[in-house]
Design a protein around this motif. Sequence first.
Motif, PDB file in Angstrom:
ATOM      1  N   GLY A   1      -8.253  -0.671  -2.595  1.00 52.66           N
ATOM      2  CA  GLY A   1      -9.626  -0.590  -1.949  1.00 52.66           C
ATOM      3  C   GLY A   1     -10.030   1.035  -1.830  1.00 52.66           C
TER       4      GLY A   1
ATOM      5  N   HIS B   1     -18.491   2.229   3.564  1.00 51.16           N
ATOM      6  CA  HIS B   1     -18.424   2.591   2.409  1.00 51.16           C
ATOM      7  C   HIS B   1     -17.976   1.474   1.410  1.00 51.16           C
ATOM      8  CE1 HIS B   1     -17.121   5.172  -1.145  1.00 51.16           C
ATOM      9  NE2 HIS B   1     -15.850   4.801  -0.958  1.00 51.16           N
TER      10      HIS B   1
ATOM     11  N   ASN C   1      -5.343  -1.879  12.273  1.00 49.81           N
ATOM     12  CA  ASN C   1      -5.490  -1.625  10.892  1.00 49.81           C
ATOM     13  C   ASN C   1      -7.038  -1.008  11.031  1.00 49.81           C
ATOM     14  OD1 ASN C   1      -6.963  -3.966  11.368  1.00 49.81           O
ATOM     15  ND2 ASN C   1      -5.232  -5.050  10.284  1.00 49.81           N
ATOM     16  N   GLY C   2      -7.461  -0.974   9.642  1.00 49.05           N
ATOM     17  CA  GLY C   2      -8.742  -0.578   9.616  1.00 49.05           C
ATOM     18  C   GLY C   2      -9.987  -1.491  10.249  1.00 49.05           C
ATOM     19  N   ALA C   3      -9.522  -2.836   9.705  1.00 49.52           N
ATOM     20  CA  ALA C   3     -10.466  -3.954  10.176  1.00 49.52           C
ATOM     21  C   ALA C   3     -10.677  -4.002  11.581  1.00 49.52           C
ATOM     22  CB  ALA C   3      -9.847  -5.301   9.659  1.00 49.52           C
TER      23      ALA C   3
ATOM     24  N   GLY D   1     -13.253   3.504   5.168  1.00 52.97           N
ATOM     25  CA  GLY D   1     -12.327   2.808   4.746  1.00 52.97           C
ATOM     26  C   GLY D   1     -10.976   3.357   4.303  1.00 52.97           C
TER      27      GLY D   1
ATOM     28  N   LEU E   1     -16.327  -8.234   5.743  1.00 48.93           N
ATOM     29  CA  LEU E   1     -16.603  -7.601   7.018  1.00 48.93           C
ATOM     30  C   LEU E   1     -17.887  -7.952   7.641  1.00 48.93           C
ATOM     31  CD1 LEU E   1     -16.042  -3.613   5.532  1.00 48.93           C
ATOM     32  CD2 LEU E   1     -14.452  -5.211   6.904  1.00 48.93           C
TER      33      LEU E   1
ATOM     34  N   SER F   1     -16.010   0.298  -0.765  1.00 48.36           N
ATOM     35  CA  SER F   1     -14.630   0.902  -1.244  1.00 48.36           C
ATOM     36  C   SER F   1     -14.005   0.357  -2.499  1.00 48.36           C
ATOM     37  CB  SER F   1     -13.843   1.342   0.140  1.00 48.36           C
ATOM     38  OG  SER F   1     -13.462  -0.087   0.470  1.00 48.36           O
TER      39      SER F   1
ATOM     40  N   LYS G   1      -4.121   3.983   3.385  1.00 48.12           N
ATOM     41  CA  LYS G   1      -4.489   4.029   2.212  1.00 48.12           C
ATOM     42  C   LYS G   1      -4.449   5.597   1.889  1.00 48.12           C
ATOM     43  CE  LYS G   1      -7.902   0.255   2.518  1.00 48.12           C
ATOM     44  NZ  LYS G   1      -9.433  -0.007   2.853  1.00 48.12           N
TER      45      LYS G   1
ATOM     46  N   ARG H   1       0.843  -1.324   0.077  1.00 48.48           N
ATOM     47  CA  ARG H   1      -0.040   0.093   0.064  1.00 48.48           C
ATOM     48  C   ARG H   1       0.709   1.446   0.059  1.00 48.48           C
ATOM     49  NH1 ARG H   1      -4.994  -1.481   3.945  1.00 48.48           N
ATOM     50  NH2 ARG H   1      -5.906  -2.948   2.789  1.00 48.48           N
TER      51      ARG H   1
ATOM     52  N   SER I   1      -8.543   3.563   7.630  1.00 53.22           N
ATOM     53  CA  SER I   1      -7.323   2.778   7.351  1.00 53.22           C
ATOM     54  C   SER I   1      -6.228   3.755   7.496  1.00 53.22           C
ATOM     55  CB  SER I   1      -6.839   1.974   6.454  1.00 53.22           C
ATOM     56  OG  SER I   1      -7.905   0.837   6.199  1.00 53.22           O
TER      57      SER I   1
ATOM     58  N   ASP J   1     -17.714   3.399   8.534  1.00 58.96           N
ATOM     59  CA  ASP J   1     -16.587   3.043   8.123  1.00 58.96           C
ATOM     60  C   ASP J   1     -16.301   3.391   6.858  1.00 58.96           C
ATOM     61  OD1 ASP J   1     -14.436   1.484   7.422  1.00 58.96           O
ATOM     62  OD2 ASP J   1     -15.284  -0.413   7.251  1.00 58.96           O
TER      63      ASP J   1
ATOM     64  N   ILE K   1     -13.614  -7.296   1.761  1.00 56.76           N
ATOM     65  CA  ILE K   1     -12.564  -6.242   1.549  1.00 56.76           C
ATOM     66  C   ILE K   1     -11.323  -7.104   0.683  1.00 56.76           C
ATOM     67  CG2 ILE K   1     -12.815  -4.662   3.338  1.00 56.76           C
ATOM     68  CD1 ILE K   1     -11.217  -6.308   5.128  1.00 56.76           C
TER      69      ILE K   1
HETATM   70  C1  LIG Z   1      -9.837  -1.228   3.640  1.00 55.45           C
HETATM   71  C2  LIG Z   1     -11.181  -1.306   4.243  1.00 55.45           C
HETATM   72  C3  LIG Z   1     -11.015  -2.194   5.485  1.00 55.45           C
HETATM   73  C4  LIG Z   1     -10.070  -2.716   5.920  1.00 55.45           C
HETATM   74  O1  LIG Z   1      -8.984  -2.074   6.331  1.00 55.45           O
HETATM   75  P1  LIG Z   1      -7.337  -2.595   6.701  1.00 55.45           P
HETATM   76  O2  LIG Z   1      -6.760  -1.318   7.026  1.00 55.45           O
HETATM   77  O3  LIG Z   1      -6.942  -3.170   5.395  1.00 55.45           O
HETATM   78  O4  LIG Z   1      -7.668  -3.593   7.703  1.00 55.45           O
HETATM   79  C5  LIG Z   1     -12.228  -1.704   5.995  1.00 55.45           C
HETATM   80  N1  LIG Z   1     -13.130  -1.258   5.382  1.00 55.45           N
HETATM   81  C6  LIG Z   1     -13.265  -0.538   4.230  1.00 55.45           C
HETATM   82  C7  LIG Z   1     -14.470  -0.024   3.869  1.00 55.45           C
HETATM   83  C8  LIG Z   1     -12.180  -0.570   3.441  1.00 55.45           C
HETATM   84  O5  LIG Z   1     -12.001  -0.024   2.480  1.00 55.45           O
END
Ligand SMILES: *Cc1c(COP(=O)(O)O)cnc(C)c1O
Length: 419
Positions: free
Chosen positions: A357, A209, A137-139, A239, A171, A211, A272, A82, A269, A237, A165
């Motif tokens: 993403g 979103h 992380n985003g998750a 993303g 998710l 994404s 990104k 990334r 995240s 979220d 994802i």
């Molecule tokens: C990328 C994404 C995630 C996950 O994020 P990570 O940082 O890869 O764990 C969750 N939700 C959305 C909408 C995303 O685009």
Amino acid sequence: MDPRRAVPSTDTTLADPRLATALVVLGRERVRDSVREVQDLVRTGAVTVEAIVPRVVSQLSVSGLRPVINATGAVLHTNLGRAPLSDSAMLAVTAAARHVDVEYDLTTGTRAPRGRSALAALRRALPDAGDVLVVNNGAAALMLSVTALAAGQEVLWSRGELVEIGDGFRLTDLVASAGVGIREVGTTNRTTRADYVIGPDTACILKVHPSNFVISGFTSAPSVAELAGLGPPLVVDVGSGLLDPDPLLPDEPSVSHALRAGAGLVTCSGDKLLGGPQCGIVAGTSELVSRVRRHPLARAVRVDKLTLAALEATLDGSTPTRVALHADPDDLRRRATRIAEQTGGEVVPSAGVVGGGAAPGLELPGWAVALSASLHAPLRLGEPPIVGRVHQGRLLLDLRAVPPDADDVLVRAIQAARV
Ligand SMILES: *Cc1c(COP(=O)(O)O)cnc(C)c1O
């Protein structure tokens, strides 16, 4: 013969294409020091002249992760890690690798809130947030938020936003694995505010979103503001981690917009569109963020000091991701022309993508050097490895995500792969 006479000059060695990545990544001084050390070994007879460059490469490569040149045209390529860090974020990581006051107050000599300067920088970047939290992380940001708010209860979630994802991870499974019930509402293409019927078990509303895909045609989805007015806390979220709206990416939701529209918690995240290290951000009202922070799971997704350092430095200035996204097409064309002239390639238009993403369906007009597809593997296997993409039987090297100071590296690598 005197072995000292046989040692090539430092500049000759530094010009070897196999050291090009190291020069870009580590800087000239560091590589030159290593070359001089190895030259000394040659003078003692411990190393042969032919082994100088391989020896320097192995001295400088401290992990199996090899820096590659991303000529795919995808700015955020998940397989290539990334977002690349900015120079100041890299410096911050190096400094934080030592002992640091990550959780210590030097004035009083006692424990202090962990990562407070990074969190303060994030709060400054998000003035609409009552409080913020950084996790792995985003998750993890999403999982922790819904767990803290809705474990043992249910969330309402539109059928148009049930996202997978990547690499088979959904998710929906992530949220369900936290013991949160999911009540799907609406349909794949259309969901309205009236579909969100609050029940006795509804602990929050989730808006995710989409994404990495686009649904077009007969579609509708309620806005953040509409959902925020329904009663239960709204978790959004977004993303991609765009903190503020970017005119280049009109369909990407931003964290600040969601907060202003009334979201209770917003997750995203860090690696990104924010262009920082892998991490997840939770921003929202102080009350909800503090519930999330105090949940036991928060400790299991705690972020490390290197990430905190990189995030703080990222928030401070421009990032390679931003530069690549906003690259001027004319500039990309000039660079492609120069490379093509020196390598016998052809300059062709090339549509880059945001990737990773984010901003699905958006094309970033740019330029690439087209070469024979037979060069794909040799360039990937060379030093530095160069990853392009094959399109209609030709290898395209798209310059959007290639740092301009790597153009000469590209030229030499192509020339080397040709022979
Ligand atoms: C990328 C994404 C995630 C996950 O994020 P990570 O940082 O890869 O764990 C969750 N939700 C959305 C909408 C995303 O685009």
